[in-house]
Structure formats: C-alpha cells, structure tokens
Design an enzyme around this catalytic site. Structure first.
Site: not given
Length: 725
Positions: A114, A175, A360, A362
């Site tokens: 790379k 990548c 909201v 949980s």
C-alpha cells in the site's frame, strides 16, 4: 482471442485474528467466484488476518499466521485456475507493509504494498505500517522457506507493479489510495491498465455510501476502464461496522452492486464485461490520450493466463444499473443491527439486557434489536445455514428455527423498566407497551428500596440527609440525589444481565445495552457510571435528530404505534420529584440548548475543526435570523463550558457503534484532553470583544463607523495582562 472477461469481487465478514474462520471464508469466496465463471477474484484489505488487528500487527505471530494461511490457500485445489488477489501484512527488509499478494496455480505473481495509508478519524495505519514510496519501482522479496518449498520460487516482485495477462492489464489500488488527490488509478489507466482493483477496509458512516460510489464511477468516467471494489463487512472486533458495498464499475457506470448491510458472511459479485468497450471508450477521449503519451510506464509482471476465453461470442455481458441507496433511517435500522448480531454471536453470550425508560433513546436501542431479529428470521428463511447455526447456539436449542421476529426477540432481549418515586405513569406505560409489541421479555421493578439504603448509609456516617432542590436542598444535594438513582440503575442492570436467565432456568448471561446518544455524550449530559455505562451501545454514535427520524421510520416499518407516543413526549431523565404527578424535569431545559443546536455544535467542533471563537464567528451568520450576537456568544460559551467540564466522562464511555463524523469517542476517533480550564478566558474574551464591537457598530452612525474602521484595534493580549498596581 476472447474479449469478454468475467471478474469477481467480494465482501467478507472477517474477524480480527480469526485465522481459521478467515481462511474458510476466503476459500469459500474463491469457490463461488470460480463457480460463476470468474478468472480473477479480489478480496478485502488485510482479509487474511482481519483489518482490525490494531496493535496485534506489531506481533510477529500475526505475520507468521498470515503466511501460514497464505500457504494453505496456495496449496488448496480450490485456488487453481483463477488469479487470486488476497490481503495480508508482510515484513520486507524489516519494514512492515500492508500488502496485496496476487497468485495463480501455486505461484506468487507479485506483491503490491500500500502506498497511501489511512491515518485520520478511526484509522491509524501509520502506527503499524509504512507506505511504499517508490513509485513504479520494485524489489525482490525473498519468500519465507515455508512458501519457497510450496511455490518453488525463491523471490517474487515486490513494489509498485501491474499485472499483464495474455489479454489485458490489471493494476491494484488499496482502499485509501482511491481517496487521495493523486490516486494510482489515474496514471495506471493512462499507461494502458484496463482493470483496476481496490481492496478496502472501509467502515460505515451515515450517508457515506454516496461518496464511495461517486469516487469509483468518477475514476472510470474520466479515464475509462473496469473497476472492482472489495470491502470487509460486519463487526471484526470493535466499534466499527464495515459495510460491504462491493461493486464493479465500467466507464462511469455500475454493473454490479453488493449489499451494504447483510448477515451473509460471504458475498461474491461477478460481472462479464467486454474489453473492447473499455478500449473504444478510452480511445475516444482525446485529452486523455494526449496525457497518456506523457505518462511514465509501470513495470509489468507478465503471466501466461487470460481472463477471457477464446470462444465467448455468445457469452452475455452484464448490463449497467442504478445504485440503490438506503435512507439514513434505514442505515440506522440495518447497520447497528448487523453489528449487534456479530457482537452477540461472537461473544457467545445469550442475548441482551436493555433498561427501557419509555423515552426515545432506549426505544431506539430496542428497535435496533428488533430489527436484528427481523434480519435473522429473513436470513434463515432465505437458507443461510450459518445464521441458523448461530441462533441455535445462542438459544441452546439445536432443533430451533426462528420464524417470528417477536418470538425470537423474546428469547434474545430482556427489557426492564426501573421505576423510582420520580417516575411517571406515562413513561411506565410507554415502556411496557413497546416491550409487548416487540415481544421482549419485560421486567418492571422499583429502585426506591436500594436508593433509600444507599442514602441511609450516607446519613448514618454523616448525620445528614440530602434533599432535592424542590424540597429546599442545594444544587449539590440535588445533583447527588439524581446520580444515586442513575448509578443504582447501572448496578441493577448488570445484576439482572448476569442472573436473569439463571433465575428462569436458562443458560448464559446477557450483554448490557446502553442508550446514550452522541449529542448527550458530547455535552456530557449523562451520569458517569449510570445506564450509559454498558457493554456496548448501538446508538452512541447517532445524533438525537437522526434517532427521532429512525424511531418514526420504525413506527411505520414495524407497525409499532406506541413509538408515536414516545416521539411526542418531552425528553426527560425523571430524576427529580414530580410536580403534582407530572414530569417537571426536561432535558433541553437542563442542557440550556436544544438537541438540534447540540448537533450543530458537534459538527462545527469536530468536522469543521472550530474552537470557541471560530464557532462563534460561523454561528453569527448561521443564526443571524434567530439570535442576537450576544445570544450566540452565550450559547457558544455555555456549550464549551459544559463540554470541557464533562470531557472526563468520555474516557469511560461505553463502546458504541460508530456512525457520525462528529462523535466524541475518546478511544481513537476524537483525541482530546479531559482536564480543561473550563473558563476558556482567552477564547471567551475574544468572543466578548467581538460582541462589543458588533453592538457598538449597530448603534453608530455611518460617519462614526467609518472613523472606527481606521482606528488601531487594541490587541487582545493587552486586556489579559495583569494591571499595574
């Protein structure tokens, strides 16, 4: 000579250091690729050892076992008659590289290291690897004896080199090289390379897929050619979820799209494409051709092998297609659900324990687990034997076949509403109703006895009993009483997670799920070692704004009407006494800002790299129709005061699914001190001076403004110097 090539790329659910499992998944992908007629198979970055080995790359064992897996692949009859492109770490002349190893019929053709390493955000590749900096140059790599005995080769080419087959030329990117300003595919394409491969280890971030697809299509649009992208998928051992999206493109169009979220451990894409389409496309772009005459040539390794077959006139070619994107709400529904599944099956625990508050956050965590159960049932119905085996192991029942997500949720998820004297009937009702609808095993309990016991110990030792502000207590007493409740909930969560199944006569323990969102973590609006302290947190990298949209999506997708009630209720911690039976504590009032504002602060702080003064300057314009400069200054100073005061909480934050680029995750992504001067005297004085100038300018006549403009401003440091006695 043929002109049509069939190539394969894949997405593999690799696991860091799981050499046996990784080997089997690589082998299976090669077998599938051959079965589909492919003559070239590309795999993900560092697929042999798994991408997320982190400091294990420093260990010689990681290199040794990677070489052993490579030897096993070379020796397998499955890898014959197909060019295999695999990823692994390699030590060359005492320097460690992130490499592609390309081999055919027990012969290593080349090793490509790379050249551009990812070293921002969650990536730390420069910590473990060195980039290959010698463009278009190669050296001879001396093979270890275990490979020499197998391949009958002593050395192989190592460096920036391309592969010339009988019918085409193939070049490698790895990548990050696709994301750099001067990507290798540009010069390779100009030098006659017709097929570019990209092996990636790219993790999920909300809305990131668009960028990835655009980069690939643009690479082949300007320069022509075929582009293969492979990626890892799943949770390979930490906070990241690698989201697949393997693809094959040609001349600016997509010809094969892989799934972004899936429970399949091995996914192979193939496409049959006409090389003459590449050649005619390239030759028509005169500006490209002129640049091609000036490019320096790449060294080529030739191989007596063709990617096409001689008699291919009747072979159908693949057709271009439109990429199908997920909405952000779908991404939240699928990504964290797949991450939870991998974490659960690989940790060998028996399920999850979730404190369910009726709010909201949980509710969002519960919906993600329910979505996971839906994915598991769908995978089993589609014939995924690995998922069936995994779920049978989890429930300890070899004959079990999940049919209904609600029934499966009852086996894998235990929810618990932990009431106190400060809890309202409304939140209790909402939590109970949601648990019923998703089918979780639900517990209702009261923490009051434990709270009184803890306070009794304190009172016994000090002779004093703290009181809430509503009952005449100080702010210190009020905060301490809230924290006692929150921390007792954490202790009880772990107790029930460990013994809940034991009490029901079932085996195993449960993983505790957290439900603190990214905005609350950023501000520190949570109690250290409360229910935000868990084993893992599926929503810890997601903003409140996105979570609300996700819960709305779940209400419709999963037909959970109680979620509408949860969305319409005010956000509250319910840690202070009720007023006439009604909730008196509101989150946004406690924080001094809205969740929408907090999301803006978070993006400016991390993504825009704004300190207090820069943030103030940006928000002056952004909020000019809503707030005065003084109000903007107050909000910015409040945010940075609270953020810096609570930054220490990030050092113990529960590992959370990474989903946002403004995450405050202290582990690797957002590296900051946790002891600040929370007064920010220099920075805040700069803001105050700017506010004074703006206010003075607003009250001046035009002539006064002109005169003020030519005055020499007083340097900021003079205002901070000690005054003469």
């Amino acid at each position: 000579m043929g002109r049509k090539v069939t190539v394969a790329t894949c997405a593999l659910n690799q696991w860091a250091l799981d050499f046996e499992g990784n080997f089997q998944r690589i082998l299976k992908s090669i077998q599938i690729a051959k079965g589909k007629g492919a003559r070239y198979r590309l795999g993900p970055e560092l697929e042999i050892c798994g991408y997320g080995c982190w400091d294990h790359y420093h260990e010689s064992d990681t290199l040794l076992h990677s070489l052993q897996v490579l030897a096993a692949l070379l020796d397998s009859p499955v890898t014959q008659d197909i060019i295999c492109d695999v990823g692994m770490p390699i030590m060359h002349r005492n320097v460690r590289y992130n490499c592609r190893v390309i081999f055919l019929n027990r012969k290593i053709l080349l090793i490509r290291p790379k050249m551009a390493l990812a070293n921002e955000g969650n990536y730390r590749e420069l910590r473990w690897f060195t980039p290959w900096t010698r463009s278009r140059q190669t050296e001879e790599y001396v093979l270890p004896r275990m490979l020499q005995d197998l391949t009958k080769q002593k050395t192989v080419p190592f460096g920036d080199v391309v592969l010339a087959t009988q019918d085409t030329c193939v070049g490698s990117e790895i990548c990050e090289e696709l994301w750099t300003p001067r990507s290798p595919h540009i010069d390779m394409g100009l030098d006659g390379v017709e097929i570019i491969t990209n092996a990636s280890g790219s993790h999920h971030v909300l809305r990131k897929a668009h960028t990835r697809v655009d980069l690939v299509t643009m690479a082949t649009s300007k320069n022509g050619g075929i582009y293969l992208l492979a990626n890892q998928k799943g949770c390979d051992g930490d906070r990241l979820y690698y989201d697949g999206c393997a693809m094959i493109a040609m001349n600016g169009s997509i010809f094969a799209q892989g799934t972004q979220f899936s429970l399949d451990d091995v996914e192979v894409l193939t496409a049959t494409l006409d090389l003459e389409d590449v050649r005619s496309y390239k030759a028509e772009i005169s500006s490209r051709n002129l640049e091609a005459t000036r490019v320096s040539p790449y060294p080529r390794v030739t191989v007596d092998f063709a990617l096409s077959v001689s008699e291919d006139l009747l072979e159908p070619v693949s057709e271009p297609m439109e990429w199908t994107y997920h909405r952000p709400e779908e991404e939240i529904s699928l990504g964290p659900a797949c991450w939870l599944w991998d974490f659960l099956r690989r940790s060998k625990q028996a399920g999850f324990f979730l404190p369910l508050s009726g709010g909201v956050d949980s509710a969002a965590s519960a919906c993600i687990v329910y979505s996971m159960c839906c994915l598991v049932c769908d995978a089993v119905k589609s014939g995924n034997q690995q998922v069936l085996t995994d779920v049978q192991n989890l429930v300890d029942e070899s004959s079990y076949t999940p049919q209904d997500p609600r029934e499966l949720c009852g086996r894998l998820l235990t929810t618990c509403y932990m009431a106190s004297e400060n809890s309202s009937q409304e939140t209790h009702s909402r939590a109970t109703k949601l648990a019923q609808l998703i089918g979780s095993y639900h517990i209702n309990l009261s923490i009051d006895t434990a709270v009184k016991a803890v306070l009794g110990i304190f009172s016994l030792m000090t002779g004093k009993l703290p009181r809430f502000s509503a009952h005449g207590g100080s702010s210190r007493e009020n905060l301490a009483l809230q924290n006692v409740q929150a921390r007792i909930r954490m202790v009880l969560a772990y107790l029930f997670a460990q013994l809940s199944l034991w009490s029901r006569g079932a085996r195993g323990s449960l993983l505790v799920l957290g439900s603190a969102n990214v905005d609350e973590s950023l501000l520190g609006y949570l109690t250290k070692y409360d229910c935000s302290s868990a084993d893992i947190n599926p929503i810890g990298g997601i903003s409140k704004t996105d979570l609300r949209a996700f819960v709305q999506f779940c209400a419709e997708r999963f037909q959970l009407p109680v979620l509408q009630t949860i969305l319409s209720a005010p956000a509250t911690a319910e840690l202070e006494p009720l007023a006439d039976g009604q909730v008196s504590q509101m989150d946004e009032e406690d924080m001094g800002m809205t969740y929408a504002e907090l999301s803006i602060f978070g993006r400016l702080r991390k993504v825009a790299k704004a300190g207090p003064y820069s943030m103030f300057c940006k928000l002056l314009n952004m909020w000019r129709d809503s707030y005065t400069p003084t109000q903007v200054a107050e909000k910015v100073k409040l945010f940075f005061s609270k953020y810096s005061m609570n930054r220490h909480k990030m050092t113990t934050l529960t590992p959370a699914y990474h989903a946002e680029n403004y995450s405050p995750d202290d582990n690797r992504f957002d590296l900051r001190p946790f002891l600040y001067n929370t007064r920010w005297p220099w920075q805040f004085l700069c803001i105050d001076n700017q506010v004074l100038q703006l206010e003075r300018k607003a009250s001046q006549t035009r002539e006064e403004q002109v005169l003020e403009h030519f005055k020499e401003p007083s340097p900021i440091w003079k205002q901070l110097l000690p005054k003469d006695p």
